[in-house]
Design a protein around this motif. Structure first.
Motif, PDB file in Angstrom:
ATOM      1  N   ALA A   1       0.794  -1.223   0.000  1.00  0.00           N
ATOM      2  CA  ALA A   1       0.000   0.000   0.000  1.00  0.00           C
ATOM      3  C   ALA A   1       0.826   1.273   0.000  1.00  0.00           C
ATOM      4  CB  ALA A   1      -0.890  -0.019   1.243  1.00  0.00           C
TER       5      ALA A   1
ATOM      6  N   ARG B   1      -8.071   4.335   4.132  1.00  0.00           N
ATOM      7  CA  ARG B   1      -7.201   3.235   3.724  1.00  0.00           C
ATOM      8  C   ARG B   1      -5.850   3.664   3.157  1.00  0.00           C
ATOM      9  NH1 ARG B   1     -10.571  -0.344  -0.169  1.00  0.00           N
ATOM     10  NH2 ARG B   1      -8.630  -1.203  -0.919  1.00  0.00           N
ATOM     11  N   SER B   2      -5.715   4.917   2.747  1.00  0.00           N
ATOM     12  CA  SER B   2      -4.402   5.338   2.245  1.00  0.00           C
ATOM     13  C   SER B   2      -3.635   6.182   3.268  1.00  0.00           C
ATOM     14  CB  SER B   2      -4.568   6.109   0.942  1.00  0.00           C
ATOM     15  OG  SER B   2      -5.445   7.190   1.161  1.00  0.00           O
TER      16      SER B   2
ATOM     17  N   PRO C   1      -1.964   0.529   6.885  1.00  0.00           N
ATOM     18  CA  PRO C   1      -2.509  -0.374   5.863  1.00  0.00           C
ATOM     19  C   PRO C   1      -1.380  -1.012   5.053  1.00  0.00           C
ATOM     20  CG  PRO C   1      -2.746   1.909   5.172  1.00  0.00           C
ATOM     21  CD  PRO C   1      -2.019   1.945   6.471  1.00  0.00           C
TER      22      PRO C   1
ATOM     23  N   CYS D   1      -8.120  -6.671   2.966  1.00  0.00           N
ATOM     24  CA  CYS D   1      -7.044  -5.737   3.342  1.00  0.00           C
ATOM     25  C   CYS D   1      -6.263  -6.348   4.492  1.00  0.00           C
ATOM     26  CB  CYS D   1      -7.623  -4.434   3.874  1.00  0.00           C
ATOM     27  SG  CYS D   1      -8.380  -3.424   2.645  1.00  0.00           S
TER      28      CYS D   1
ATOM     29  N   SER E   1     -12.244  -5.541   2.162  1.00  0.00           N
ATOM     30  CA  SER E   1     -11.945  -4.210   1.603  1.00  0.00           C
ATOM     31  C   SER E   1     -13.078  -3.223   1.869  1.00  0.00           C
ATOM     32  CB  SER E   1     -11.758  -4.295   0.098  1.00  0.00           C
ATOM     33  OG  SER E   1     -10.668  -5.091  -0.174  1.00  0.00           O
TER      34      SER E   1
ATOM     35  N   THR F   1      -3.807  -3.226   0.517  1.00  0.00           N
ATOM     36  CA  THR F   1      -5.194  -2.807   0.290  1.00  0.00           C
ATOM     37  C   THR F   1      -5.620  -3.092  -1.140  1.00  0.00           C
ATOM     38  OG1 THR F   1      -4.375  -0.599  -0.175  1.00  0.00           O
ATOM     39  CG2 THR F   1      -5.221  -0.947   2.025  1.00  0.00           C
TER      40      THR F   1
END
Ligand SMILES: Cc1cc2nc3c(=O)[nH]c(=O)nc-3n(C[C@H](O)[C@H](O)[C@H](O)COP(=O)(O)OP(=O)(O)OC[C@H]3O[C@@H](n4cnc5c(N)ncnc54)[C@H](O)[C@@H]3O)c2cc1C
Length: 375
Positions: free
Chosen positions: A71, A170-171, A191, A199, A162, A194
């Motif tokens: 990720a 998530r980022s 993370p 995830c 996810s 992902t």
């Protein structure tokens, strides 16, 4: 050309091995474990680490290609459990890559540069050992077991669908202060993967030993308490489809007056207590210390001069920032200061940006301290 043994093939040892082999020395790179091997970590490859990697011929596009299933991280969420938080998006990308993969990448780079690999455990270093006779230099890169442990952390991996971990979360790398972890400790959610249907999250807490010992409890209990107290971790934990057993590992963060060389033994990375005293982030300094120790050897005509030069380079490149980090740590005496920091970040976007970049290692702490003190 010198005969050099590097003890420990983590980021520090691989970097030293890479640079020394490239400059023509005969280098043995020793580790107690065959590679690839796991290393308990948050797996956060900060912007500073990404920069440091380029000294080893590993560039952002290589990291992206080689770690394409992992990720990229485009910002930081810094908050208090169930309280205020600040989300800062950044123009620079960091990564979360499991150390099983990341360290193997660095190891391959060191071996390709010409290091000879050896699997062996070296527990004690003393002058009678054959190593002293056989090698001109001993680079001690055995990590925290050769340094002074002063923090402790626990890491778990959780797998989650996810759809249960969506943007903007998530980022981002998430860092949460929580009273149960002391003033300096924090919990994280990083993370790792992902890209697939499930995830993979790296979740953990870190505490500094001075505060941990006062709490009179154990880290597993604190981790469980943190998960239940923090709304985000509580929700993710309840939705996770699989949880790997958490693992505990110590850290060697900065300490005052570190001596990094003793005769022909030159310490680097965690063995030299080079990890950030505020964040516990240590990969960037580990890699950079491998570069600078190789410069100290290459610039010197005798072993004594190399020892002196490595101590000097340590002072120039690492000591001041580590000392300022320790100063900031000593100024943070009460939990409300964490709240204050987040409030400040929400009010002043310049400070929010600077704190975020300082956490990622790109703004030196001595540049961060004056604007914070002015406030
Ligand atoms: C839970 C946790 C989370 C962390 N999260 C982050 C993060 O997200 N980002 C970050 O930048 N940093 C993080 N760190 C810090 C980071 O892991 C270290 O700073 C970094 O690994 C230091 O690199 P090193 O090469 O000095 O030591 P290490 O990576 O520890 O490597 C030491 C090597 O020496 C070998 N070794 C040890 N003992 C011996 C022996 N007796 N004989 C032979 N070989 C030996 C080991 O097998 C290992 O390969 C974290 C640390 C912990 C504990």
């Amino acid at each position: 050309m010198s005969r050099i043994i590097v003890l420990g093939a983590g980021p520090a040892g691989c970097s030293a091995g890479y640079h020394l082999a490239k400059s023509g020395h005969q280098v043995t790179l020793l580790d107690k474990s065959p590679f690839p091997r796991d290393k308990i970590c948050g797996d956060g490859i900060s912007f500073e680490s990404v920069q440091a990697l380029s000294t080893m011929g590993i560039y952002p596009q290589d990291i992206k290609r080689l770690a394409s299933e992992f990720a990229p991280v485009n910002g930081l969420l810094l908050g208090i459990s169930n309280g205020n938080c600040n989300t800062q998006v950044t123009s620079l990308e960091g990564f979360c890559i499991p150390r099983f993969v990341f360290d193997n990448l660095l190891y391959g780079q060191a071996i390709n540069a010409g290091c000879t690999a050896l699997t062996q455990t070296i527990t004690k270093l003393d002058c009678r050992q054959e190593l002293y006779k056989e090698f001109d230099y001993i680079i001690d890169a055995r990590g925290v077991c050769a340094g002074d442990a002063n923090a402790i952390a626990i890491r778990a991996y959780w797998n989650i669908k996810s759809e249960d971990f969506v943007e903007p979360c998530r980022s981002k790398a998430h860092i949460y202060f929580d009273k149960v972890l002391g003033v300096s400790g924090y919990g994280w959610i990083f993370p790792v993967d992902t890209k697939t249907g499930l995830c993979k999250l790296n979740v953990g807490v870190i505490l500094w030993l001075d505060e941990y010992q006062k709490l009179n409890t154990n880290i597993i209990r604190l981790f469980e308490e943190f998960i239940q107290r923090n709304q985000q971790t509580k929700e993710l934990f309840s939705k996770s489809v699989y949880q790997h057993k958490p693992k505990v590992y110590p850290l060697a963060t900065a300490k005052q007056g570190s001596r990094v060389s003793q005769g022909k033994v030159l310490k680097i990375g965690d063995a030299a207590n080079l990890t950030d005293p505020l964040t516990g982030e240590g990969i960037a300094n580990a890699i950079l210390s491998g570069l600078h120790v190789s410069q100290a050897i290459n610039m010197s005509t005798t072993v004594d001069l190399a020892a002196e030069n490595w101590q000097r380079l340590y002072q120039i490149y690492f000591e001041e920032d580590l000392r300022t980090g320790l100063r900031i740590k000593s100024l943070r005496k009460y939990s409300f200061m964490n709240n204050l920091l987040i409030l400040l970040m929400n009010r002043n976007s310049r400070i929010a940006e600077q704190v975020t970049y300082a956490i990622a290692g790109l703004t030196p702490y001595n540049k961060l301290l004056p604007p914070l003190m002015r406030y």
